[in-house]
Design an enzyme around this catalytic site. Structure first.
Site, PDB file in Angstrom:
ATOM      1  N   ARG A 228       0.819  -1.214   0.000  1.00 55.86           N
ATOM      2  CA  ARG A 228       0.000   0.000   0.000  1.00 55.86           C
ATOM      3  C   ARG A 228       0.850   1.261   0.000  1.00 55.86           C
ATOM      4  O   ARG A 228       0.319   2.356   0.053  1.00 55.86           O
ATOM      5  CB  ARG A 228      -0.848   0.004   1.258  1.00 55.86           C
ATOM      6  CG  ARG A 228      -2.276  -0.407   1.034  1.00 55.86           C
ATOM      7  CD  ARG A 228      -2.843  -0.526   2.418  1.00 55.86           C
ATOM      8  NE  ARG A 228      -4.241  -0.343   2.470  1.00 55.86           N
ATOM      9  CZ  ARG A 228      -5.103  -1.341   2.574  1.00 55.86           C
ATOM     10  NH1 ARG A 228      -4.693  -2.581   2.551  1.00 55.86           N
ATOM     11  NH2 ARG A 228      -6.374  -1.089   2.699  1.00 55.86           N
TER      12      ARG A 228
ATOM     13  N   ARG B 148     -21.398  -2.341   4.254  1.00 54.97           N
ATOM     14  CA  ARG B 148     -20.753  -3.652   4.416  1.00 54.97           C
ATOM     15  C   ARG B 148     -20.969  -4.217   5.817  1.00 54.97           C
ATOM     16  O   ARG B 148     -20.895  -3.512   6.817  1.00 54.97           O
ATOM     17  CB  ARG B 148     -19.263  -3.537   4.148  1.00 54.97           C
ATOM     18  CG  ARG B 148     -18.521  -4.834   4.469  1.00 54.97           C
ATOM     19  CD  ARG B 148     -17.110  -4.840   3.995  1.00 54.97           C
ATOM     20  NE  ARG B 148     -16.343  -3.695   4.440  1.00 54.97           N
ATOM     21  CZ  ARG B 148     -15.132  -3.410   3.993  1.00 54.97           C
ATOM     22  NH1 ARG B 148     -14.571  -4.166   3.080  1.00 54.97           N
ATOM     23  NH2 ARG B 148     -14.492  -2.368   4.450  1.00 54.97           N
TER      24      ARG B 148
ATOM     25  N   ARG C  76     -17.397  -2.950  10.462  1.00 56.61           N
ATOM     26  CA  ARG C  76     -16.014  -2.613  10.844  1.00 56.61           C
ATOM     27  C   ARG C  76     -15.964  -1.174  11.334  1.00 56.61           C
ATOM     28  O   ARG C  76     -16.593  -0.301  10.736  1.00 56.61           O
ATOM     29  CB  ARG C  76     -15.089  -2.784   9.625  1.00 56.61           C
ATOM     30  CG  ARG C  76     -14.657  -4.202   9.413  1.00 56.61           C
ATOM     31  CD  ARG C  76     -13.937  -4.470   8.125  1.00 56.61           C
ATOM     32  NE  ARG C  76     -13.038  -3.442   7.640  1.00 56.61           N
ATOM     33  CZ  ARG C  76     -12.311  -3.572   6.525  1.00 56.61           C
ATOM     34  NH1 ARG C  76     -12.373  -4.688   5.822  1.00 56.61           N
ATOM     35  NH2 ARG C  76     -11.519  -2.610   6.125  1.00 56.61           N
TER      36      ARG C  76
HETATM   37  P1  AP5 Z   1      -8.257  -3.768   4.443  1.00 61.97           P
HETATM   38  O1  AP5 Z   1      -9.034  -4.752   5.194  1.00 61.97           O
HETATM   39  O2  AP5 Z   1      -7.329  -4.228   3.395  1.00 61.97           O
HETATM   40  O3  AP5 Z   1      -9.265  -2.662   3.887  1.00 61.97           O
HETATM   41  P2  AP5 Z   1      -9.351  -1.877   2.499  1.00 61.97           P
HETATM   42  O4  AP5 Z   1      -8.233  -1.971   1.541  1.00 61.97           O
HETATM   43  O5  AP5 Z   1      -9.737  -0.533   2.928  1.00 61.97           O
HETATM   44  O6  AP5 Z   1     -10.324  -2.658   1.686  1.00 61.97           O
HETATM   45  P3  AP5 Z   1     -11.684  -3.133   2.157  1.00 61.97           P
HETATM   46  O7  AP5 Z   1     -11.569  -4.439   2.873  1.00 61.97           O
HETATM   47  O8  AP5 Z   1     -12.387  -2.037   2.889  1.00 61.97           O
HETATM   48  O9  AP5 Z   1     -12.451  -3.272   0.776  1.00 61.97           O
HETATM   49  P4  AP5 Z   1     -12.370  -4.370  -0.354  1.00 61.97           P
HETATM   50  O10 AP5 Z   1     -11.785  -3.749  -1.572  1.00 61.97           O
HETATM   51  O11 AP5 Z   1     -11.763  -5.652   0.126  1.00 61.97           O
HETATM   52  O12 AP5 Z   1     -13.927  -4.556  -0.627  1.00 61.97           O
HETATM   53  P5  AP5 Z   1     -14.928  -5.759  -0.205  1.00 61.97           P
HETATM   54  O13 AP5 Z   1     -14.721  -6.943  -1.107  1.00 61.97           O
HETATM   55  O14 AP5 Z   1     -14.901  -5.996   1.255  1.00 61.97           O
HETATM   56  O15 AP5 Z   1      -7.372  -2.866   5.456  1.00 61.97           O
HETATM   57  C1  AP5 Z   1      -7.931  -2.334   6.633  1.00 61.97           C
HETATM   58  C2  AP5 Z   1      -6.885  -1.524   7.369  1.00 61.97           C
HETATM   59  O16 AP5 Z   1      -5.770  -2.368   7.728  1.00 61.97           O
HETATM   60  C3  AP5 Z   1      -6.247  -0.375   6.583  1.00 61.97           C
HETATM   61  O17 AP5 Z   1      -7.038   0.798   6.594  1.00 61.97           O
HETATM   62  C4  AP5 Z   1      -4.938  -0.205   7.342  1.00 61.97           C
HETATM   63  O18 AP5 Z   1      -5.140   0.459   8.569  1.00 61.97           O
HETATM   64  C5  AP5 Z   1      -4.547  -1.657   7.652  1.00 61.97           C
HETATM   65  N1  AP5 Z   1      -3.730  -2.215   6.571  1.00 61.97           N
HETATM   66  C6  AP5 Z   1      -4.061  -3.263   5.764  1.00 61.97           C
HETATM   67  N2  AP5 Z   1      -3.111  -3.479   4.857  1.00 61.97           N
HETATM   68  C7  AP5 Z   1      -2.151  -2.553   5.095  1.00 61.97           C
HETATM   69  C8  AP5 Z   1      -0.910  -2.236   4.478  1.00 61.97           C
HETATM   70  N3  AP5 Z   1      -0.472  -2.939   3.413  1.00 61.97           N
HETATM   71  N4  AP5 Z   1      -0.176  -1.230   4.994  1.00 61.97           N
HETATM   72  C9  AP5 Z   1      -0.574  -0.529   6.059  1.00 61.97           C
HETATM   73  N5  AP5 Z   1      -1.752  -0.749   6.683  1.00 61.97           N
HETATM   74  C10 AP5 Z   1      -2.525  -1.764   6.210  1.00 61.97           C
HETATM   75  O19 AP5 Z   1     -16.319  -5.094  -0.648  1.00 61.97           O
HETATM   76  C11 AP5 Z   1     -16.840  -3.964   0.050  1.00 61.97           C
HETATM   77  C12 AP5 Z   1     -18.386  -4.058   0.079  1.00 61.97           C
HETATM   78  O20 AP5 Z   1     -18.900  -3.965  -1.245  1.00 61.97           O
HETATM   79  C13 AP5 Z   1     -18.950  -5.362   0.648  1.00 61.97           C
HETATM   80  O21 AP5 Z   1     -20.105  -5.079   1.382  1.00 61.97           O
HETATM   81  C14 AP5 Z   1     -19.264  -6.211  -0.588  1.00 61.97           C
HETATM   82  O22 AP5 Z   1     -20.322  -7.122  -0.341  1.00 61.97           O
HETATM   83  C15 AP5 Z   1     -19.664  -5.122  -1.577  1.00 61.97           C
HETATM   84  N6  AP5 Z   1     -19.324  -5.445  -2.963  1.00 61.97           N
HETATM   85  C16 AP5 Z   1     -18.132  -5.927  -3.416  1.00 61.97           C
HETATM   86  N7  AP5 Z   1     -18.178  -6.054  -4.762  1.00 61.97           N
HETATM   87  C17 AP5 Z   1     -19.412  -5.627  -5.155  1.00 61.97           C
HETATM   88  C18 AP5 Z   1     -20.076  -5.479  -6.414  1.00 61.97           C
HETATM   89  N8  AP5 Z   1     -19.477  -5.806  -7.561  1.00 61.97           N
HETATM   90  N9  AP5 Z   1     -21.338  -4.984  -6.433  1.00 61.97           N
HETATM   91  C19 AP5 Z   1     -21.966  -4.649  -5.288  1.00 61.97           C
HETATM   92  N10 AP5 Z   1     -21.402  -4.756  -4.069  1.00 61.97           N
HETATM   93  C20 AP5 Z   1     -20.139  -5.235  -3.995  1.00 61.97           C
END
Ligand code: AP5
Length: 212
Positions: A88, A125, A160
């Site tokens: 990231r 979510r 979350r």
């Molecule tokens: P992390 O858990 O990785 O969160 P994120 O990158 O913010 O990504 P999300 O999990 O929020 O979203 P996603 O893209 O996976 O979407 P999802 O499939 O869940 O990280 C959390 C925290 O950890 C960071 O903020 C940081 O503090 C720390 N961290 C992690 N990695 C780090 C790093 N490398 N360096 C430093 N800190 C780090 O989908 C979201 C929603 O949309 C769901 O409800 C789903 O059902 C819905 N959805 C998905 N696809 C569709 C679609 N096509 N149509 C309709 N709804 C959909």
């Protein structure tokens, strides 16, 4: 071998990653967000250090997270790795390059999506506290809040802390400032492709498979 799924918070990295390992079981999905949340749940030293950082929507220290990731990878043997949420920062990408002998980054996919859709996806979510399955409130019958996980039928669905509106705003800013440059890092190597993450999950998955 490593495939990296990139994209802003809520782009669907977790959702598409789960679909991908179901289709290709030789891959093991590693979500650094999940690894950190697991540390928080177990109240480890790392978990206590990162709890507030994550809840605030900020990034965890590069070196600390890289240690957690390396320890996890050691347990996976020679499985192929699907990385969700790492790297990231450009510094993290360089750290990952130090594992080149064992884990070479073969392909990076960036899930691109409109910001207004992200906010809706994140604020709606819900995650199963037991099995980790991901849902959106719009999937539930008549939009009622559902408390029990429809997948494992035992876990409680929770929101979350970093999915509250003010935290979402901060996460999107952090993404623009610190993570977007990583896409350029891999584009310069010629291994990064864009996938349109708008639309239904199955449509996005079809595009992802075609790209990979
Ligand atoms: P992390 O858990 O990785 O969160 P994120 O990158 O913010 O990504 P999300 O999990 O929020 O979203 P996603 O893209 O996976 O979407 P999802 O499939 O869940 O990280 C959390 C925290 O950890 C960071 O903020 C940081 O503090 C720390 N961290 C992690 N990695 C780090 C790093 N490398 N360096 C430093 N800190 C780090 O989908 C979201 C929603 O949309 C769901 O409800 C789903 O059902 C819905 N959805 C998905 N696809 C569709 C679609 N096509 N149509 C309709 N709804 C959909």
């Amino acid at each position: 071998m490593i495939i990296i799924l990139m994209g802003p918070p809520g782009a669907g990295k977790g959702t598409q990653g789960d679909l991908l390992v179901k289709k290709w079981p030789t891959f093991c999905k590693v979500s650094t967000g999940d690894l950190l949340r697991d540390q928080i749940k177990k109240e480890t030293e790392v978990g206590l250090k990162v709890k507030d950082v994550i809840a605030g929507g900020n990034l965890v220290d590069d070196d600390l997270l890289f240690e957690v990731l390396k320890n996890f990878l050691k347990e996976q043997g020679d499985k192929k790795i699907l990385l969700d949420g790492f790297p990231r920062t450009v510094n993290q990408a360089k750290l990952l390059d130090t594992l080149n002998n064992q884990y070479k980054v073969a392909k990076v996919v960036n899930l691109s999506i409109d910001t207004r859709v992200l906010v809706d996806r994140l604020s709606g979510r819900r995650i199963c506290s037991q099995c980790g399955a991901i849902f959106h409130v719009s999937n539930f019958i008549m939009n009622q809040e559902q408390e029990t996980c429809p997948a494992c039928l035992s876990g409680k669905l929770v929101q979350r802390p970093d999915d509250f509106p003010d935290r979402i705003k901060n996460r999107l800013e952090v993404y623009e400032n610190q993570t977007r440059p990583v896409i350029e890092y891999y584009k310069q190597r010629g291994i990064c492709s864009e996938v349109d993450a708008m639309g239904e999950k199955d449509q996005v998955f079809k595009r992802l498979i075609e790209t990979l």
